[in-house]
Write an enzyme that holds these catalytic residues in place. Structure first.
Site, PDB file in Angstrom:
ATOM      1  CG  ASP A  31      -1.878   1.026   1.177  1.00 59.22           C
ATOM      2  OD1 ASP A  31      -3.326   0.590   1.096  1.00 59.22           O
ATOM      3  OD2 ASP A  31      -1.845   2.382   0.987  1.00 59.22           O
ATOM      4  CB  ILE A  32       0.959   4.161  -2.314  1.00 61.35           C
ATOM      5  CG1 ILE A  32       2.208   5.130  -2.881  1.00 61.35           C
ATOM      6  CG2 ILE A  32      -0.289   4.994  -1.927  1.00 61.35           C
ATOM      7  CD1 ILE A  32       1.501   5.512  -4.279  1.00 61.35           C
ATOM      8  CG  ASN A  89     -11.567  -1.106   4.058  1.00 59.68           C
ATOM      9  OD1 ASN A  89     -11.990  -1.265   5.229  1.00 59.68           O
ATOM     10  ND2 ASN A  89     -10.384  -0.326   3.574  1.00 59.68           N
ATOM     11  N   GLY A  95     -15.226   2.245   4.325  1.00 61.58           N
ATOM     12  CA  GLY A  95     -13.908   3.096   3.869  1.00 61.58           C
ATOM     13  C   GLY A  95     -13.352   2.803   2.394  1.00 61.58           C
ATOM     14  CG  HIS A 102      -8.281  -3.898  -2.400  1.00 57.73           C
ATOM     15  ND1 HIS A 102      -9.394  -3.087  -2.896  1.00 57.73           N
ATOM     16  CD2 HIS A 102      -8.053  -3.260  -1.188  1.00 57.73           C
ATOM     17  CE1 HIS A 102      -9.584  -2.294  -2.437  1.00 57.73           C
ATOM     18  NE2 HIS A 102      -8.925  -2.190  -1.401  1.00 57.73           N
ATOM     19  CG  HIS A 104      -6.610  -3.523   3.071  1.00 61.06           C
ATOM     20  ND1 HIS A 104      -5.872  -2.039   2.964  1.00 61.06           N
ATOM     21  CD2 HIS A 104      -7.813  -2.982   2.586  1.00 61.06           C
ATOM     22  CE1 HIS A 104      -6.661  -1.129   2.226  1.00 61.06           C
ATOM     23  NE2 HIS A 104      -7.954  -1.790   1.970  1.00 61.06           N
TER      24      HIS A 104
HETATM   25  P1  AMP Z   1      -9.511   0.851   0.019  1.00 61.41           P
HETATM   26  O1  AMP Z   1      -9.619   2.262   0.664  1.00 61.41           O
HETATM   27  O2  AMP Z   1      -9.916  -0.388   1.056  1.00 61.41           O
HETATM   28  O3  AMP Z   1     -10.360   0.830  -1.305  1.00 61.41           O
HETATM   29  O4  AMP Z   1      -8.102   0.570  -0.119  1.00 61.41           O
HETATM   30  C1  AMP Z   1      -7.558   1.284  -1.222  1.00 61.41           C
HETATM   31  C2  AMP Z   1      -5.905   1.497  -0.785  1.00 61.41           C
HETATM   32  O5  AMP Z   1      -5.046   1.780  -1.841  1.00 61.41           O
HETATM   33  C3  AMP Z   1      -5.507   2.405   0.168  1.00 61.41           C
HETATM   34  O6  AMP Z   1      -5.098   1.853   1.484  1.00 61.41           O
HETATM   35  C4  AMP Z   1      -4.627   3.265  -0.343  1.00 61.41           C
HETATM   36  O7  AMP Z   1      -3.820   4.021   0.532  1.00 61.41           O
HETATM   37  C5  AMP Z   1      -4.075   2.449  -1.473  1.00 61.41           C
HETATM   38  N1  AMP Z   1      -3.438   2.870  -2.632  1.00 61.41           N
HETATM   39  C6  AMP Z   1      -3.894   3.936  -3.569  1.00 61.41           C
HETATM   40  N2  AMP Z   1      -3.374   4.393  -4.626  1.00 61.41           N
HETATM   41  C7  AMP Z   1      -2.102   3.388  -4.264  1.00 61.41           C
HETATM   42  C8  AMP Z   1      -1.327   2.936  -5.340  1.00 61.41           C
HETATM   43  N3  AMP Z   1      -0.792   3.824  -6.381  1.00 61.41           N
HETATM   44  N4  AMP Z   1      -0.499   1.903  -5.253  1.00 61.41           N
HETATM   45  C9  AMP Z   1      -0.528   1.329  -3.912  1.00 61.41           C
HETATM   46  N5  AMP Z   1      -1.620   1.384  -2.952  1.00 61.41           N
HETATM   47  C10 AMP Z   1      -2.572   2.490  -3.408  1.00 61.41           C
END
Ligand code: AMP
Length: 116
Positions: A31-32, A89, A95, A102, A104
């Site tokens: 995760d970024i 989520n 959230g 996906h 986490h």
């Molecule tokens: P969700 O909020 O459960 O849909 O999770 C999306 C996740 O993607 C969040 O925790 C973000 O921090 C993560 N995210 C957003 N952009 C990127 C990216 N380019 N690479 C990796 N993770 C990302």
């Protein structure tokens, strides 16, 4: 089905990611914006639903594999003993921000409950 999402573009290699695991069915990358010392996103590569809510009985094996793969990644990173958390989520109140299903994987610190 999830259509053209950020994670779809990462899976297709159009956007770079910090990949930690890949096979024919699953791509996992960091995760970024990590919410724990280890924060990995475990994604189905093909025919991904937008949300877990959109899953049907036909998805049972694929989604079962997704969870088993997340657990294997946790083992591979040494978290089997101390523990970790898997989170999906779902929609706004859950959230969710990226509508490509996906999981986490959060690990590396004592996680609190209930989550915020
Ligand atoms: P969700 O909020 O459960 O849909 O999770 C999306 C996740 O993607 C969040 O925790 C973000 O921090 C993560 N995210 C957003 N952009 C990127 C990216 N380019 N690479 C990796 N993770 C990302």
């Amino acid at each position: 089905m999830a259509t053209d999402t950020l994670f779809g573009r990462i899976i297709r290699g159009e956007i770079p990611s910090d990949k930690v695991f890949e096979d024919d069915d699953v791509l996992a990358f960091r995760d970024i914006h990590p919410a724990a010392p280890t924060h990995i996103l475990v994604n189905p590569k093909a025919r991904a639903n937008a949300t877990i809510d959109a899953a049907t009985p036909e998805d049972a094996a694929r989604h079962g594999k997704l969870l088993l793969t997340a657990a294997q990644i946790a083992r591979d990173h040494g978290f089997a003993q101390d523990g970790y958390r898997l989170v999906i989520n779902t929609h706004d109140d859950g959230g969710q921000t990226v509508y490509h299903l996906h999981v986490h994987l959060l690990a590396g610190r004592q996680l609190t409950w209930p989550p915020g």
